[in-house]
Design a protein around this motif. Structure first.
Motif, short mmCIF file in Angstrom:
data_model
loop_
_atom_site.label_atom_id
_atom_site.label_comp_id
_atom_site.label_asym_id
_atom_site.label_seq_id
_atom_site.Cartn_x
_atom_site.Cartn_y
_atom_site.Cartn_z
N LEU A 36 0.82 -1.03 0.21
CA LEU A 36 0.08 -0.02 -0.13
C LEU A 36 0.93 1.43 0.12
O LEU A 36 0.46 2.32 -0.53
N LEU A 37 2.18 1.37 0.49
CA LEU A 37 3.03 2.34 0.74
C LEU A 37 4.47 1.77 0.60
O LEU A 37 4.87 0.81 1.35
N VAL A 38 5.33 2.72 -0.07
CA VAL A 38 6.69 2.55 0.12
C VAL A 38 7.38 3.87 0.13
O VAL A 38 7.18 4.58 -1.00
N ALA A 39 7.99 4.22 1.12
CA ALA A 39 8.55 5.42 1.21
C ALA A 39 10.08 5.41 1.71
O ALA A 39 10.43 4.55 2.53
N ASN A 40 10.97 6.01 1.00
CA ASN A 40 12.41 6.19 1.54
C ASN A 40 13.12 4.88 1.28
O ASN A 40 13.98 4.69 2.32
N LEU A 41 13.02 4.04 0.24
CA LEU A 41 13.63 2.82 0.19
C LEU A 41 14.88 2.98 0.00
O LEU A 41 15.56 3.96 -0.59
N PRO A 42 16.03 2.32 0.63
CA PRO A 42 17.42 2.35 0.34
C PRO A 42 17.82 2.28 -0.84
O PRO A 42 17.19 1.81 -1.76
N GLU A 43 18.79 3.17 -1.29
CA GLU A 43 19.25 3.31 -2.73
C GLU A 43 19.66 1.99 -3.46
O GLU A 43 19.30 1.84 -4.31
N VAL A 44 20.08 0.96 -2.55
CA VAL A 44 20.31 -0.36 -3.27
C VAL A 44 19.26 -1.08 -3.61
O VAL A 44 19.33 -1.85 -4.40
N TRP A 45 17.96 -0.60 -3.21
CA TRP A 45 16.98 -1.29 -3.68
C TRP A 45 15.83 -0.13 -4.26
O TRP A 45 14.61 -0.60 -4.58
N SER A 46 16.35 1.01 -4.63
CA SER A 46 15.25 1.89 -4.96
C SER A 46 15.40 2.05 -6.52
O SER A 46 14.85 2.96 -7.36
N THR A 76 6.33 -6.26 -5.21
CA THR A 76 6.36 -7.39 -4.20
C THR A 76 7.67 -7.67 -3.49
O THR A 76 8.86 -7.10 -4.12
N ASP A 77 7.67 -8.45 -2.82
CA ASP A 77 9.08 -8.22 -1.68
C ASP A 77 10.21 -9.21 -2.85
O ASP A 77 11.31 -8.68 -2.74
N MET A 78 9.76 -10.06 -3.68
CA MET A 78 10.62 -10.63 -4.35
C MET A 78 11.10 -9.39 -5.61
O MET A 78 12.32 -9.59 -5.94
N GLN A 79 10.14 -8.73 -6.03
CA GLN A 79 10.83 -7.65 -6.93
C GLN A 79 11.76 -6.46 -6.45
O GLN A 79 12.48 -6.13 -7.13
N LEU A 80 11.42 -6.20 -5.08
CA LEU A 80 12.16 -5.47 -4.57
C LEU A 80 13.44 -5.82 -3.97
O LEU A 80 14.61 -5.20 -4.11
N GLY A 134 14.67 -9.25 -4.07
CA GLY A 134 15.38 -10.35 -4.50
C GLY A 134 14.95 -11.84 -3.99
O GLY A 134 14.18 -11.66 -2.60
N GLU A 135 15.11 -12.92 -4.35
CA GLU A 135 14.50 -14.21 -3.86
C GLU A 135 15.09 -14.45 -2.36
O GLU A 135 14.37 -14.86 -1.58
N ASP A 136 16.35 -14.15 -2.15
CA ASP A 136 16.79 -14.73 -0.82
C ASP A 136 16.08 -13.95 0.29
O ASP A 136 15.60 -14.50 1.25
N VAL A 137 16.00 -12.69 0.08
CA VAL A 137 15.55 -11.87 1.01
C VAL A 137 13.89 -11.89 1.20
O VAL A 137 13.30 -11.99 2.23
N ALA A 138 13.45 -12.10 -0.12
CA ALA A 138 11.98 -12.31 0.01
C ALA A 138 11.64 -13.33 0.84
O ALA A 138 10.52 -13.37 1.51
#
Length: 313
Positions: free
Chosen positions: A21-31, A39-43, A45-49
């Motif tokens: 519903l909301l994504v704010a100030n995502l770290p640059e490595v994932w921005s 989705t978690d996978m898209q943002l 990657g597989e391991d962290v998701a």
């Protein structure tokens, strides 16, 4: 949420079905660019998701919390904190905050490295003290004599250690070492010790042992020699030399004796009292060098040569 963003935290809000519903100030490595409904996978990657999915699987009622740490590369550390929150409208939601912990982890790693270094150096210092205690006890005829010599040698170590600590463990400069080891015994006669040559920065190990040698020599000069009686100055020099493609340190102590003020004829007996074991064995062995200690009616000299170790930068 604005306050958390101002503090550098990232905010993610999902509904009970894990929809973003909301994504704010995502770290640059994932921005990187992401879709309208990420989705978690898209943002991440597989391991962290997969790790986030396992963590969120237990978030079935309000108030449940969980966290995990994610390492990106070798230098970046992020802490994910997930909490189940009951919203007034819409029911259960998941609020995830991401905080960059890289600086903290780097400080922790540096602190652990420093503690290991302190432990290593402390063990070395204890080994030196043990060696000094054994050698002092071996050549002391009484407990009082042992305590007198041992306290003096410990004081010498502590003085050299102060110089090493002040330099952030890089070592000690030769001129400072001479001044520190001699001024206690010649508070009003500092002119009786003349220093010349190269003011080399010695490694911590060399500083401790060379300071110990200087302590023995100045104590001998004041207690048994003719330094104060004759007024003839001691000459101390330090030279950097190149020998067989190796940098070497050559330290020379030259103490002239005025006729009639010398130590007498039984030089071997005097050597035992003059800390010859420390000067001829302990110090040169500890710095991987060679020493020559001479006592005669004309002079007392000490010549120490050892490899120049690079000081810690």
């Amino acid at each position: 949420m604005p306050a958390l963003v101002d503090l550098g935290a990232s905010i993610i809000i999902q509904d009970g079905e894990y929809n973003y519903l909301l994504v704010a100030n995502l770290p640059e490595v994932w921005s990187k660019e992401y879709s309208v409904t990420p989705t978690d996978m898209q943002l991440f990657g597989e391991d962290v998701a997969a790790r986030l999915a396992a963590l969120k699987a237990d978030m079935l009622e309000p108030g449940r919390k969980g966290q995990l740490e994610v390492v990106v590369g070798a230098e970046q550390f992020f802490e994910f904190r997930v909490q189940a929150v009951e919203f007034a409208f819409g029911g259960l939601h998941l609020v995830t905050t991401i905080v960059d912990r890289s600086e903290e982890r780097h400080r922790e790693r540096l602190l652990r490295a420093l503690l290991r270094e302190v432990s290593h150096r402390s063990k070395n210092l204890l080994a030196i003290i043990q060696s000094i205690a054994l050698q002092t006890a071996r050549y002391s005829g009484s407990l009082d004599l042992f305590l007198h010599k041992f306290r003096g040698r410990l004081y010498s170590l502590s003085q050299s250690q102060d110089l090493i600590t002040d330099s952030s463990w890089r070592g000690a400069y030769f001129f400072d070492l001479v001044q520190q080891q001699t001024e206690k015994y010649l508070p009003e006669n500092r002119h009786l010790v003349k220093v010349s040559g190269d003011n080399l920065l010695l490694s911590p190990n060399a500083s401790l042992h060379l300071g110990l040698a200087l302590h023995e020599l100045i104590v001998n000069a004041v207690s048994h020699g003719s330094l104060l009686r004759s007024g003839l100055p001691v000459e101390v020099s330090c030279m950097r030399k190149r020998v067989d493609d190796h940098d070497m340190v050559e330290m020379v102590w030259h103490e002239p004796l005025q006729p009639g003020h010398g130590p007498g004829e039984n030089t071997q007996q005097l050597k035992a009292h003059f800390g010859s074991t420390v000067l001829e064995r302990v110090v040169p062995a500890s710095v991987n060098g060679k020493a020559e200690y001479l006592i005669s009616r004309q002079r007392i000299s000490y010549h120490l040569t050892f490899p120049l170790e690079p000081a810690n930068e």
